[in-house]
Design a protein around this motif. Structure first.
Motif, PDB file in Angstrom:
ATOM      1  N   ARG A  98       4.392 -12.541  -1.595  1.00 34.62           N
ATOM      2  CA  ARG A  98       3.910 -11.195  -1.335  1.00 34.62           C
ATOM      3  C   ARG A  98       3.788 -10.427  -2.653  1.00 34.62           C
ATOM      4  NH1 ARG A  98       7.139  -8.786   3.721  1.00 34.62           N
ATOM      5  NH2 ARG A  98       5.478  -7.275   3.460  1.00 34.62           N
ATOM      6  N   HIS A  99       2.970  -9.348  -2.621  1.00 36.26           N
ATOM      7  CA  HIS A  99       2.691  -8.573  -3.826  1.00 36.26           C
ATOM      8  C   HIS A  99       3.460  -7.256  -3.854  1.00 36.26           C
ATOM      9  CE1 HIS A  99      -0.826 -11.142  -4.912  1.00 36.26           C
ATOM     10  NE2 HIS A  99      -0.899 -11.299  -3.603  1.00 36.26           N
ATOM     11  N   HIS A 158      -6.108  -6.912  -7.727  1.00 32.16           N
ATOM     12  CA  HIS A 158      -4.819  -7.510  -8.097  1.00 32.16           C
ATOM     13  C   HIS A 158      -4.552  -8.783  -7.304  1.00 32.16           C
ATOM     14  CE1 HIS A 158      -0.691  -7.548  -9.586  1.00 32.16           C
ATOM     15  NE2 HIS A 158      -0.330  -7.860  -8.357  1.00 32.16           N
ATOM     16  N   ARG A 159      -4.907  -8.795  -6.024  1.00 29.93           N
ATOM     17  CA  ARG A 159      -4.668  -9.997  -5.213  1.00 29.93           C
ATOM     18  C   ARG A 159      -5.479 -11.182  -5.722  1.00 29.93           C
ATOM     19  NH1 ARG A 159      -4.750  -6.221  -0.553  1.00 29.93           N
ATOM     20  NH2 ARG A 159      -2.616  -6.058   0.258  1.00 29.93           N
ATOM     21  N   ASN A 160      -6.635 -10.921  -6.286  1.00 30.59           N
ATOM     22  CA  ASN A 160      -7.468 -12.013  -6.799  1.00 30.59           C
ATOM     23  C   ASN A 160      -6.972 -12.556  -8.131  1.00 30.59           C
ATOM     24  OD1 ASN A 160      -9.176 -11.795  -4.585  1.00 30.59           O
ATOM     25  ND2 ASN A 160     -10.508 -10.305  -5.604  1.00 30.59           N
ATOM     26  N   CYS A 184       4.664  -5.887  -7.177  1.00 33.28           N
ATOM     27  CA  CYS A 184       3.656  -5.545  -8.176  1.00 33.28           C
ATOM     28  C   CYS A 184       3.159  -4.113  -8.008  1.00 33.28           C
ATOM     29  CB  CYS A 184       2.474  -6.513  -8.093  1.00 33.28           C
ATOM     30  SG  CYS A 184       2.940  -8.262  -8.206  1.00 33.28           S
ATOM     31  N   GLU A 195       0.830  -1.205   0.000  1.00 30.72           N
ATOM     32  CA  GLU A 195       0.000   0.000   0.000  1.00 30.72           C
ATOM     33  C   GLU A 195       0.863   1.253   0.000  1.00 30.72           C
ATOM     34  OE1 GLU A 195      -0.227  -2.460   2.056  1.00 30.72           O
ATOM     35  OE2 GLU A 195      -2.270  -3.256   2.148  1.00 30.72           O
ATOM     36  N   CYS A 217      -3.502 -11.984  -9.392  1.00 30.85           N
ATOM     37  CA  CYS A 217      -2.044 -12.123  -9.513  1.00 30.85           C
ATOM     38  C   CYS A 217      -1.633 -13.583  -9.362  1.00 30.85           C
ATOM     39  CB  CYS A 217      -1.341 -11.261  -8.465  1.00 30.85           C
ATOM     40  SG  CYS A 217       0.466 -11.316  -8.594  1.00 30.85           S
ATOM     41  N   LYS A 244       0.937 -14.722  -8.068  1.00 31.74           N
ATOM     42  CA  LYS A 244       1.637 -14.937  -6.792  1.00 31.74           C
ATOM     43  C   LYS A 244       0.687 -15.406  -5.692  1.00 31.74           C
ATOM     44  CE  LYS A 244       5.365 -11.652  -7.617  1.00 31.74           C
ATOM     45  NZ  LYS A 244       6.111 -10.495  -7.109  1.00 31.74           N
ATOM     46  N   ARG A 245      -0.606 -15.207  -5.916  1.00 29.35           N
ATOM     47  CA  ARG A 245      -1.554 -15.615  -4.890  1.00 29.35           C
ATOM     48  C   ARG A 245      -1.501 -17.119  -4.670  1.00 29.35           C
ATOM     49  NH1 ARG A 245      -8.136 -15.395  -5.544  1.00 29.35           N
ATOM     50  NH2 ARG A 245      -8.664 -16.080  -3.435  1.00 29.35           N
ATOM     51  N   LEU A 258      -5.923  -2.920  -5.136  1.00 31.95           N
ATOM     52  CA  LEU A 258      -5.197  -3.982  -4.420  1.00 31.95           C
ATOM     53  C   LEU A 258      -6.033  -5.250  -4.348  1.00 31.95           C
ATOM     54  CD1 LEU A 258      -3.491  -2.047  -1.490  1.00 31.95           C
ATOM     55  CD2 LEU A 258      -2.346  -3.421  -3.203  1.00 31.95           C
ATOM     56  N   GLU A 259      -7.318  -5.109  -4.044  1.00 29.96           N
ATOM     57  CA  GLU A 259      -8.171  -6.286  -3.946  1.00 29.96           C
ATOM     58  C   GLU A 259      -8.284  -6.989  -5.300  1.00 29.96           C
ATOM     59  OE1 GLU A 259     -10.430  -9.154  -2.188  1.00 29.96           O
ATOM     60  OE2 GLU A 259      -9.278  -7.529  -1.246  1.00 29.96           O
TER      61      GLU A 259
END
Length: 978
Positions: free
Chosen positions: A419-420, A407-409, A423, A211, A411, A413-414, A404-405
């Motif tokens: 960790r992101h 991208h986490r869904n 990114c 963030e 990416c 890397k999930r 962020l939400e």
């Protein structure tokens, strides 16, 4: 010389065990000087330098706090000015010289260490105390610099012996070579240890929140202001967040809260510019006294920065005297040449020691910086700053949380649990694009416009399948690669099946050791003699080609010498070895070059000029150095074997960790392993252009009893023609193992075999014969102006026959529509019917990724319109999943997107076989369009046909490409019936 070192941290009132006091000098304040019966190795309590001397000074009678002679003289100098001169002493102007006068302006312990290193290089036996001293001092900057000093002193003796015609020159050269090898190894180990310490200090667990990184990029001004405020609250400055890069010694003293008062001479030296310090250094190494101010660690950075100027000046002085000596001019040149050589030895030694000291100081600074919890304070301040920016700008906070939400869904890397933080740039780009409509002046309906911006962004945000997004996602996954990625792009892996890196270690005596490695852990070594370094590189490259590729395999060899690469390319291209190669080469090297000319396998060579570290060159360099050194060790061969096994395991582990996926352009039906019949294994593959040109064939995965590596085995290909007439080609292929894959190299494919054709293979593990065959289609089919008479894989055909596929290397010369079709067919998602689909928003970036010149990117939309108008491409409405994979028709729950779809045109032709069997079948006269036809082996097109081909290309208004070698052009003509 003794090996005992004074114990630190414990107060002692007597000398160490085994030492006797020979003389007690007058005390000066709390300092008492003694002369011992043998040298004592200790660390000075003031300058922290290691010394070895029979003269020691205690502080307040504490033998655990000893001073070196330099620090002792600096502290007692004010007292000596007030002490009256004894009547027995001579006047100050007639002071007696010291009994133990130093032979060089270097610390006495370095001179002794140089003598020890030379004795070891000459194979002499050391006393137990000398061995212990050598062991304790090993790895210190002064000890490593002492090796350099011994090496250059021996070099001076070699030069003097050559001038005098002495027979000892060759023996001294061997000693010099051994010292040089030891010095290179010690320097490399020391710098690697310092680098490891710095990496350990920097690779901490304190990572900045994603963030904070996003807000830093989106709102840099507000974030920097809040960040500086958070640092001030913690009593820190922005410039204190990173370890120092200059004046590191003084920073360490201040960090450890030491009250240090530098001598006036040291302060003066630190203020000199590069030219003035170079003059001071050159004058210092030409004196016979050791200047303590020049040896102070606070001046080490000046020595390191001026190394090139100092060494250049000393070498120029020596070369001038050598020129006078060779020309027979001047008297007394030989003594002056010796002094110039010794001065160069001292200067080079001081510069090397300073460079190592600076590296050690920077490693200490990184560790101290980490120990002071600066990384944690930086992360905490960044978290506080991003919270402050969030409070002051709620709209920005909402957009950041939303991006962020999302991208986490999506990416990758999930799924791996990573960790992101890497990114942040990609997320920040999305946030900036969404904030643009919200920042317009006079915005009175922010919430409604925000919802409108969300819907627009959902429709127009590019999917992660574009080249730009993929590059951004991979920024955090940088790993140590086998070779430079730019070198990998020069020759595709499908063309050169084996990639090898070769490196050498060359000595002045003409002997060199070389080593080659592959990414799958294969290694090879050798030792030989060469005329010069370029000859050694060329010899090693030729040996690598022959060892790696044998006679059949296509190889890609990488080395660090550009001249050797140029010669090898010329010989392979012209198929001859000229008399003049640009530098002298041995006859052995010429024989190796001649042996490469009749070799059927292709050879590609490149020079590695990449400054970044890579696993392949580093491993080859380390092994080549060990090979050359092993010639002078009793157990050298065993050492090389152990190192080769270690390097092989490391490269194999690196290849397994990388785990590259097979190229998607071959398609899912590339290999189909069938059932076994009486132990026989059957499978099918679709061959591509690289396999046909490279003459190789992949074996199926999961073989329980694969053939032996490098084993020769027969392969017969039955190629069915018209009227069921079978044409056979037989070859003596070679089995090669590349990592976990097995391949056959040196396969003789039929001349008219087209890319994408299915080959059906059979092999019995007990037999030494591979049987391969093609299967005729019920009727011929035409795709991409090529007539396929045998079964093929439609997906392979679409990939392999994309525009520009017939241009062997480099960026293809294509029209705008050709670039669009090439991108669709190369990077589009393939369906089972051969159709390729790609998101239209990602077309331009993917064209640029394949090599489209940037100035032509604006012409791609018009080219798409032309293709749609000609019905060669259609625009459809499909969907994209979270990974960016397109689907048509669209699927429920996926993001809608505009897609471009290419579908191959398959035309069924009349069966020539049935027409020949049926004698009553009638044939009409018809026109045949001009086409390119393959010529028999060794034949070439005539100039008239080449010009006719050029005119036909211009008339068709396509890009003018030369006629490929081995093909001819057949004009448009009328075919008549008989």
């Amino acid at each position: 010389m003794s090996s005992l070192v004074a114990e630190e941290g414990r107060m002692t009132s007597r000398p160490p065990s085994g030492y006797q006091i020979r003389k007690v000098h007058p005390a000066l304040g709390n300092l008492q000087r003694y002369t011992l019966n043998k040298p004592l190795t200790f660390r000075c309590a003031t300058c922290r330098r290691t010394n070895m001397s029979t003269s020691v000074v205690t502080v307040s009678g504490d033998w655990s706090r000893l001073l070196c002679n330099g620090c002792y003289r600096q502290q007692v100098a004010p007292q000596l000015r007030t002490i009256p001169t004894p009547s027995s002493a001579k006047p100050a102007g007639q002071a007696q010289p010291e009994t133990h006068r130093s032979a060089s302006p270097l610390p006495r312990d370095m001179v002794w260490l140089a003598a020890l290193h030379r004795s070891i290089a000459e194979g002499k036996q050391l006393s137990p105390s000398e061995r212990e001293l050598h062991r304790r001092r090993a790895g210190e900057p002064s000890s490593i610099a002492a090796i350099r000093y011994a090496e250059l002193l021996v070099d001076v003796e070699v030069r003097m012996a050559q001038v005098n015609g002495s027979a000892t020159a060759e023996e001294l050269a061997v000693t010099r070579e051994e010292l040089a090898l030891r010095r290179e190894e010690a320097v490399h180990a020391f710098r690697a240890a310092c680098h490891a310490r710095i990496q350990q200090a920097s690779d901490g667990s304190f990572k900045e929140q994603v963030e904070a990184a996003v807000i830093r990029e989106v709102a840099p001004h507000a974030f920097d202001k809040a960040f500086a405020k958070a640092l001030r609250r913690r009593g820190m400055r922005v410039d204190a967040l990173q370890p120092p890069t200059a004046d590191v010694w003084m920073w360490l003293q201040m960090a450890e809260k030491r009250a240090v008062e530098l001598p006036a001479e040291v302060k003066r030296l630190r203020k000199l510019d590069r030219a003035d310090f170079t003059r001071e250094a050159v004058a210092e190494v030409n004196r016979w006294e050791c200047d303590q101010a020049m040896a102070h660690p606070a001046v080490a950075e000046q020595w390191a920065e001026c190394t090139e100027e100092i060494v250049t000046e000393l070498v120029r002085a020596r070369q001038s005297l050598e020129t006078d000596l060779s020309g027979g001019r001047g008297e007394g040149v030989v003594p002056r040449l010796r002094r110039a050589g010794e001065a160069y030895a001292r200067g080079s030694t001081r510069c090397l020691e300073a460079q190592l000291v600076v590296a050690d100081l920077r490693a200490q600074a990184s560790q101290t910086h980490r120990a002071r919890n600066v990384p944690k304070a930086r992360v905490d301040a960044a978290a506080e700053a991003q919270m402050a920016v969030r409070e002051s700008d709620p709209a920005l906070a909402r957009q950041v949380d939303r991006a962020l939400e999302e991208h986490r869904n999506s990416c990758p890397k999930r799924s791996r649990g990573e960790r992101h933080a890497d990114c942040a740039s990609l997320i920040a780009r999305v946030v900036r694009s969404r904030l643009q409509p919200l920042d317009l002046p006079g915005n009175t309906q922010s919430e409604s416009r925000e919802s409108t911006a969300r819907s627009i962004a959902a429709e127009e945000t590019p999917e992660p399948s574009t080249g730009e997004a993929r590059a951004a996602l991979q920024q955090g996954a940088l790993e140590l690669t086998f070779i430079c990625p730019e070198l990998r792009k020069q020759v595709p892996i499908e063309v050169a099946r084996v990639v090898g890196v070769v490196d050498i270690s060359y000595s002045d005596a003409g002997r060199f050791g070389f080593a080659w490695v592959t990414e799958h852990g294969e290694v090879g070594t050798g030792v030989d003699r060469a005329v010069n370094a370029h000859d050694a590189w060329l010899h090693a490259a030729c040996r690598t080609v022959l060892d790696l590729g044998g006679e059949l395999t296509s190889v890609y060899v990488i080395c660090r010498d550009q001249r050797a690469v140029s010669v090898l390319r010329f010989v392979l291209d012209k198929r001859l070895v000229p008399e003049a190669l640009g530098f002298a080469v041995s006859e052995r090297t010429r024989d190796l070059l001649r042996s490469l000319i009749p070799r059927p396998g292709k050879v590609f060579v490149s020079a590695d000029n990449c400054p970044e570290p890579h696993a392949g060159p580093a491993a080859a360099r380390r092994l080549g150095f060990a090979v050359l050194r092993s010639r002078r060790e009793s157990r050298g061969a065993q050492t090389v074997k152990l190192l080769a096994d270690q390097i092989s395991d490391e490269l194999r582990a690196l290849a397994e960790a990388a785990a590259p996926q097979p190229p998607q352009q071959i398609g899912a039906a590339q290999r189909t392993l069938g059932n076994t019949d009486a132990g026989e294994i059957r499978w099918a593959i679709a061959v591509g252009r690289a396999q046909i040109a490279g003459r190789w064939c992949a074996l199926p995965d999961g073989l329980t009893a694969p053939p032996t590596d490098r084993k020769r085995i027969r392969m017969r290909v039955d190629h069915l023609g018209e009227a069921d007439h079978a044409r056979q080609t037989e070859s003596n292929a070679e089995v090669r193992r590349l990592g976990d894959r097995w391949e056959l190299h040196g396969v003789s494919w039929p001349q008219d075999l087209l890319p994408g054709t299915l080959i059906f293979l059979r092999w019995c593990p007990e037999d030494e014969l591979f049987l391969a065959s093609t299967d005729l289609l019920p009727r011929p089919q035409r795709l991409d102006d090529l007539t396929y008479r045998h079964r093929y894989d439609i997906r392979m055909v679409v990939r392999e026959n994309a525009p520009g596929a017939d241009q062997e290397s480099g960026t293809p010369d294509l029209s705008d529509t050709g670039w669009v079709l090439r991108t669709l067919r190369k990077l589009g998602h393939l369906s089972s019917d051969g159709s390729a689909t790609l998101a239209e928003a990602a077309l331009v970036s993917n064209c640029l990724e394949l090599g489209l010149p940037a100035h032509r990117a604006s012409r791609i939309p018009s080219a798409v319109r032309d293709l749609i108008r000609d019905r060669r491409v259609v625009r459809v409405r499909g969907s994209l999943d979270r990974s960016g994979l397109p689907s048509f028709p669209p699927r429920a729950g996926q993001q809608r997107a505009g897609l471009l779809r290419f579908t191959p045109t398959v035309v069924d032709l009349a069966s020539t076989q049935k027409q020949r069997k049926d004698g009553s079948a009638s044939r009409r006269d018809h026109w045949v369009d001009g086409f390119v036809r393959r010529l028999p082996a060794g034949a070439h097109a005539s100039p008239e046909q080449i010009e006719a081909h050029r005119e036909a290309m211009r008339a068709a208004r396509v890009v003018d490409r030369p006629l490929p070698d081995g093909f001819t052009y057949v004009r448009r003509h009328r075919r008549r019936t008989r």
